[in-house]
Scaffold this motif. Structure first.
Motif, PDB file in Angstrom:
ATOM      1  N   ASN A 329     -31.882  16.656 -21.718  1.00 44.26           N
ATOM      2  CA  ASN A 329     -30.520  16.333 -21.295  1.00 44.26           C
ATOM      3  C   ASN A 329     -29.524  17.389 -21.801  1.00 44.26           C
ATOM      4  OD1 ASN A 329     -28.372  14.934 -20.289  1.00 44.26           O
ATOM      5  ND2 ASN A 329     -28.413  13.315 -21.842  1.00 44.26           N
ATOM      6  N   HIS A 330     -29.621  17.730 -23.113  1.00 45.80           N
ATOM      7  CA  HIS A 330     -28.710  18.727 -23.697  1.00 45.80           C
ATOM      8  C   HIS A 330     -28.957  20.118 -23.117  1.00 45.80           C
ATOM      9  CE1 HIS A 330     -26.573  16.340 -26.628  1.00 45.80           C
ATOM     10  NE2 HIS A 330     -27.711  15.796 -27.060  1.00 45.80           N
ATOM     11  N   ILE A 331     -30.235  20.440 -22.854  1.00 43.34           N
ATOM     12  CA  ILE A 331     -30.565  21.755 -22.276  1.00 43.34           C
ATOM     13  C   ILE A 331     -29.965  21.878 -20.872  1.00 43.34           C
ATOM     14  CG2 ILE A 331     -32.484  23.180 -21.378  1.00 43.34           C
ATOM     15  CD1 ILE A 331     -34.103  22.308 -23.869  1.00 43.34           C
ATOM     16  N   ASN A 332     -30.146  20.828 -20.063  1.00 37.87           N
ATOM     17  CA  ASN A 332     -29.609  20.850 -18.688  1.00 37.87           C
ATOM     18  C   ASN A 332     -28.099  20.990 -18.671  1.00 37.87           C
ATOM     19  OD1 ASN A 332     -32.178  20.599 -17.684  1.00 37.87           O
ATOM     20  ND2 ASN A 332     -32.106  18.356 -17.536  1.00 37.87           N
ATOM     21  N   LYS A 333     -27.420  20.263 -19.557  1.00 41.25           N
ATOM     22  CA  LYS A 333     -25.948  20.343 -19.643  1.00 41.25           C
ATOM     23  C   LYS A 333     -25.502  21.783 -19.898  1.00 41.25           C
ATOM     24  CE  LYS A 333     -24.495  15.830 -21.465  1.00 41.25           C
ATOM     25  NZ  LYS A 333     -24.111  15.165 -22.716  1.00 41.25           N
ATOM     26  N   LEU A 334     -26.215  22.443 -20.836  1.00 42.49           N
ATOM     27  CA  LEU A 334     -25.836  23.798 -21.244  1.00 42.49           C
ATOM     28  C   LEU A 334     -26.109  24.817 -20.145  1.00 42.49           C
ATOM     29  CD1 LEU A 334     -24.629  24.962 -23.857  1.00 42.49           C
ATOM     30  CD2 LEU A 334     -26.923  25.662 -24.522  1.00 42.49           C
ATOM     31  N   THR A 335     -27.248  24.661 -19.441  1.00 39.94           N
ATOM     32  CA  THR A 335     -27.569  25.621 -18.363  1.00 39.94           C
ATOM     33  C   THR A 335     -26.527  25.546 -17.242  1.00 39.94           C
ATOM     34  OG1 THR A 335     -29.079  23.975 -17.422  1.00 39.94           O
ATOM     35  CG2 THR A 335     -30.086  25.693 -18.737  1.00 39.94           C
ATOM     36  N   ILE A 336     -26.072  24.330 -16.937  1.00 36.53           N
ATOM     37  CA  ILE A 336     -25.066  24.156 -15.871  1.00 36.53           C
ATOM     38  C   ILE A 336     -23.704  24.697 -16.330  1.00 36.53           C
ATOM     39  CG2 ILE A 336     -23.770  22.404 -14.551  1.00 36.53           C
ATOM     40  CD1 ILE A 336     -26.491  20.712 -14.771  1.00 36.53           C
ATOM     41  N   LYS A 337     -23.331  24.357 -17.553  1.00 38.83           N
ATOM     42  CA  LYS A 337     -22.002  24.752 -18.059  1.00 38.83           C
ATOM     43  C   LYS A 337     -21.826  26.271 -18.112  1.00 38.83           C
ATOM     44  CE  LYS A 337     -18.795  24.074 -21.893  1.00 38.83           C
ATOM     45  NZ  LYS A 337     -18.597  23.568 -23.266  1.00 38.83           N
ATOM     46  N   HIS A 338     -22.859  26.993 -18.571  1.00 39.20           N
ATOM     47  CA  HIS A 338     -22.705  28.441 -18.767  1.00 39.20           C
ATOM     48  C   HIS A 338     -23.507  29.290 -17.784  1.00 39.20           C
ATOM     49  CE1 HIS A 338     -20.361  27.948 -22.409  1.00 39.20           C
ATOM     50  NE2 HIS A 338     -21.238  27.069 -22.848  1.00 39.20           N
ATOM     51  N   SER A 339     -24.133  28.641 -16.788  1.00 37.94           N
ATOM     52  CA  SER A 339     -24.968  29.348 -15.798  1.00 37.94           C
ATOM     53  C   SER A 339     -25.995  30.259 -16.477  1.00 37.94           C
ATOM     54  CB  SER A 339     -24.092  30.182 -14.844  1.00 37.94           C
ATOM     55  OG  SER A 339     -23.090  29.390 -14.302  1.00 37.94           O
ATOM     56  N   ILE A 340     -26.742  29.679 -17.389  1.00 37.71           N
ATOM     57  CA  ILE A 340     -27.784  30.454 -18.093  1.00 37.71           C
ATOM     58  C   ILE A 340     -29.148  29.822 -17.818  1.00 37.71           C
ATOM     59  CG2 ILE A 340     -26.332  31.397 -19.950  1.00 37.71           C
ATOM     60  CD1 ILE A 340     -27.284  29.067 -21.741  1.00 37.71           C
ATOM     61  N   SER A 341     -30.203  30.569 -18.114  1.00 36.62           N
ATOM     62  CA  SER A 341     -31.555  30.055 -17.868  1.00 36.62           C
ATOM     63  C   SER A 341     -31.943  29.026 -18.935  1.00 36.62           C
ATOM     64  CB  SER A 341     -32.554  31.212 -17.882  1.00 36.62           C
ATOM     65  OG  SER A 341     -32.679  31.711 -19.204  1.00 36.62           O
ATOM     66  N   LYS A 342     -33.003  28.294 -18.642  1.00 40.19           N
ATOM     67  CA  LYS A 342     -33.504  27.290 -19.595  1.00 40.19           C
ATOM     68  C   LYS A 342     -33.931  27.973 -20.897  1.00 40.19           C
ATOM     69  CE  LYS A 342     -36.825  23.484 -19.964  1.00 40.19           C
ATOM     70  NZ  LYS A 342     -38.156  23.637 -20.474  1.00 40.19           N
ATOM     71  N   GLU A 343     -34.586  29.149 -20.757  1.00 40.13           N
ATOM     72  CA  GLU A 343     -35.061  29.904 -21.943  1.00 40.13           C
ATOM     73  C   GLU A 343     -33.882  30.273 -22.843  1.00 40.13           C
ATOM     74  OE1 GLU A 343     -36.252  30.469 -18.827  1.00 40.13           O
ATOM     75  OE2 GLU A 343     -38.209  29.576 -19.319  1.00 40.13           O
ATOM     76  N   GLU A 344     -32.764  30.689 -22.211  1.00 35.51           N
ATOM     77  CA  GLU A 344     -31.576  31.058 -23.002  1.00 35.51           C
ATOM     78  C   GLU A 344     -30.958  29.824 -23.654  1.00 35.51           C
ATOM     79  OE1 GLU A 344     -29.726  34.985 -20.819  1.00 35.51           O
ATOM     80  OE2 GLU A 344     -29.693  33.113 -19.683  1.00 35.51           O
ATOM     81  N   ALA A 345     -30.932  28.726 -22.916  1.00 35.14           N
ATOM     82  CA  ALA A 345     -30.350  27.489 -23.451  1.00 35.14           C
ATOM     83  C   ALA A 345     -31.135  26.988 -24.665  1.00 35.14           C
ATOM     84  CB  ALA A 345     -30.318  26.413 -22.375  1.00 35.14           C
ATOM     85  N   GLU A 346     -32.443  27.264 -24.689  1.00 39.62           N
ATOM     86  CA  GLU A 346     -33.283  26.782 -25.800  1.00 39.62           C
ATOM     87  C   GLU A 346     -32.969  27.465 -27.135  1.00 39.62           C
ATOM     88  OE1 GLU A 346     -37.184  27.218 -24.127  1.00 39.62           O
ATOM     89  OE2 GLU A 346     -37.154  25.204 -23.250  1.00 39.62           O
ATOM     90  N   TYR A 347     -32.185  28.542 -27.094  1.00 36.65           N
ATOM     91  CA  TYR A 347     -31.719  29.164 -28.338  1.00 36.65           C
ATOM     92  C   TYR A 347     -30.649  28.301 -29.007  1.00 36.65           C
ATOM     93  CZ  TYR A 347     -34.085  33.684 -27.940  1.00 36.65           C
ATOM     94  OH  TYR A 347     -35.034  34.680 -27.916  1.00 36.65           O
ATOM     95  N   PHE A 348     -29.971  27.475 -28.201  1.00 40.23           N
ATOM     96  CA  PHE A 348     -28.860  26.663 -28.715  1.00 40.23           C
ATOM     97  C   PHE A 348     -29.208  25.180 -28.819  1.00 40.23           C
ATOM     98  CE2 PHE A 348     -27.157  30.328 -26.438  1.00 40.23           C
ATOM     99  CZ  PHE A 348     -26.318  30.886 -27.388  1.00 40.23           C
ATOM    100  N   VAL A 349     -30.270  24.772 -28.133  1.00 42.90           N
ATOM    101  CA  VAL A 349     -30.686  23.366 -28.176  1.00 42.90           C
ATOM    102  C   VAL A 349     -32.144  23.321 -28.615  1.00 42.90           C
ATOM    103  CG1 VAL A 349     -30.939  21.219 -26.891  1.00 42.90           C
ATOM    104  CG2 VAL A 349     -29.120  22.810 -26.270  1.00 42.90           C
ATOM    105  N   PHE A 350     -32.407  22.714 -29.760  1.00 36.98           N
ATOM    106  CA  PHE A 350     -33.787  22.676 -30.255  1.00 36.98           C
ATOM    107  C   PHE A 350     -33.964  21.517 -31.236  1.00 36.98           C
ATOM    108  CE2 PHE A 350     -31.176  25.796 -32.469  1.00 36.98           C
ATOM    109  CZ  PHE A 350     -31.256  25.380 -33.784  1.00 36.98           C
ATOM    110  N   ILE A 351     -35.236  21.184 -31.467  1.00 36.91           N
ATOM    111  CA  ILE A 351     -35.555  20.113 -32.409  1.00 36.91           C
ATOM    112  C   ILE A 351     -36.453  20.658 -33.514  1.00 36.91           C
ATOM    113  CG2 ILE A 351     -35.294  18.176 -30.799  1.00 36.91           C
ATOM    114  CD1 ILE A 351     -38.329  18.273 -30.338  1.00 36.91           C
ATOM    115  N   GLY A 352     -36.559  19.902 -34.585  1.00 34.90           N
ATOM    116  CA  GLY A 352     -37.421  20.329 -35.688  1.00 34.90           C
ATOM    117  C   GLY A 352     -37.593  19.175 -36.657  1.00 34.90           C
TER     118      GLY A 352
END
Length: 403
Positions: A329-352
């Motif tokens: 959900n957070h990854i999709n929001k970010l890709t739409i907001k900034h027109s970036i790829s999923k791979e790029e969005a995963e730099y800002f949205v992650f779990i651990g």
């Protein structure tokens, strides 16, 4: 030249350098580099006072080791002059392999090479330079020496490293819960059957030590803001490496460029690589971050800007694993907001996940020596607290995403 200098330390007061070998090791450029490596990585973004260095810590460890040798000799433990010097050298150099910001760089600048492995490489290199005078220190550091208690003093559940860093880190962060009485703990040490034990009178000091460790991990070392800052730093270097390997040119110091341009594993650590690594410190990384925040790559510039201006990601820590749909959900929001790829969005949205285990029952236990001569594990000897509960690992899960 007078090599038996006295240093003034805010924790212990005056510290004497025990001999000329230790003085020469301190003076060496490999060791002087530790003045430029923070002890606590990105924790200063949470605790403004946490700017002390690995240099500070290593000198403090030598001081505590001197006290330990004196205490054990007073109790009849035979320690030769060679063994004494080896203990000082081993504890002085135990952290020499740390990269910039301590733990943050272990898995981003080099491929799965721990700081202990790099410390060993530095020690072997120095041993050649110092005509074999570190051979015994290296044996103790590796845990190969026949006298087990000496290896336990360098690396164990209660070792000199922990005795210094808990006290020092609690002082510089202002977190009083981490303050331990390392001098009393050392005074209570003894050796039975070649293994370290703590005399019965010191049982409460050991309990305090284990609890302080637990507090410091949750409150300081695994603090969520420090955690997210460290994760951002790891991702900055990952992205910089990715861009560099794709032919992009990034401004960086000569030594940092070398590690961005090359995939370095343990097998690649020859003397030349070690020398380049020895020129790398926090300042290389900070100056790169300041420069890269203006770079045209969306991911790199934003990650750097977040660290430089302490405008970090939001982090939520939970007791249960994060649901996959929450992450998506957070990854999709970010890709739409900034027109970036999923791979790029995963730099800002992650779990651990993070885990805290104050005391490991199966790993070199802390043994209490009773007046009767009976030896038992602190968990059984303790009458005040349920230390068994502290020996169970507690795991928490986190998710990071833009505010």
């Amino acid at each position: 030249m007078n090599k038996l200098k006295i240093l003034n330390d805010p924790i212990y007061g005056f510290i004497t350098i025990p001999n000329s070998l230790i003085f020469d090791l301190i003076q060496h450029k490999y060791f002087q580099r530790l003045r430029r490596i923070t002890q606590m990585g990105m924790s200063y973004l949470v605790y403004p006072g946490a700017h002390h260095t690995r240099f500070h810590h290593a000198i403090g460890c030598v001081h505590l080791m001197q006290k330990t040798v004196n205490v054990l000799r007073f109790k009849g433990v035979i320690i030769s002059e060679d063994e004494e010097n080896a203990l000082y050298a081993a504890i002085l150099l135990h952290d020499i392999g740390h990269g910039p910001f301590s733990h943050a760089m272990e898995h981003s600048i080099v491929n799965n090479v721990s700081h202990e492995q790099i410390s060993l490489l530095f020690m072997e290199c120095l041993n050649e330079e110092f005509n074999g005078s570190l051979t015994l220190a290296i044996q103790i550091f590796k845990g190969d020496y026949s006298r087990k208690f000496m290896c336990q003093l360098i690396s164990g559940q209660f070792d000199i490293d922990r005795a210094d860093y808990l006290k020092r880190d609690s002082f510089y962060t202002g977190v009083a819960e981490g303050n331990i009485n390392s001098e009393r703990l050392i005074t209570m040490l003894n050796v039975i059957n070649d293994e370290l034990v703590v005399e019965e009178k010191g049982v409460y000091s050991v309990e305090k030590f284990i609890i302080a460790r637990r507090f410091m991990y949750w409150q300081v070392y695994l603090h969520k803001t420090g955690l997210v800052a460290e994760q951002l730093l790891i991702r900055v270097l990952k992205r910089a490496k990715e861009l560099t390997l794709n032919g992009k040119v990034l401004n960086a110091s000569k030594s940092l460029k070398y590690f961005l341009n090359n995939e370095i594993s343990l097998d690649d650590f020859n003397n030349q690589t070690l020398n380049i690594f020895s020129e790398l410190d926090d300042f290389d990384v900070i100056s790169a971050l300041k420069d890269w925040q203006y770079y045209k790559d969306f991911v790199l510039s934003n990650l750097c800007e977040m660290i430089i201006n302490r405008n970090l990601l939001k982090i939520k820590v939970k007791n249960k694993p994060i649901k996959k749909e929450n992450l998506e959900n957070h990854i999709n929001k970010l890709t739409i907001k900034h027109s970036i790829s999923k791979e790029e969005a995963e730099y800002f949205v992650f779990i651990g996940q993070i885990s805290n285990q104050a005391y490991q029952l199966k790993h070199q236990s802390i043994n209490i020596l009773h007046k009767s001569g009976k030896i038992e594990d602190i968990v059984k000897a303790s009458d005040q607290l349920n230390l068994k509960a502290l020996s169970k690992p507690v795991t928490k899960y986190y998710i990071c995403y833009p505010k």
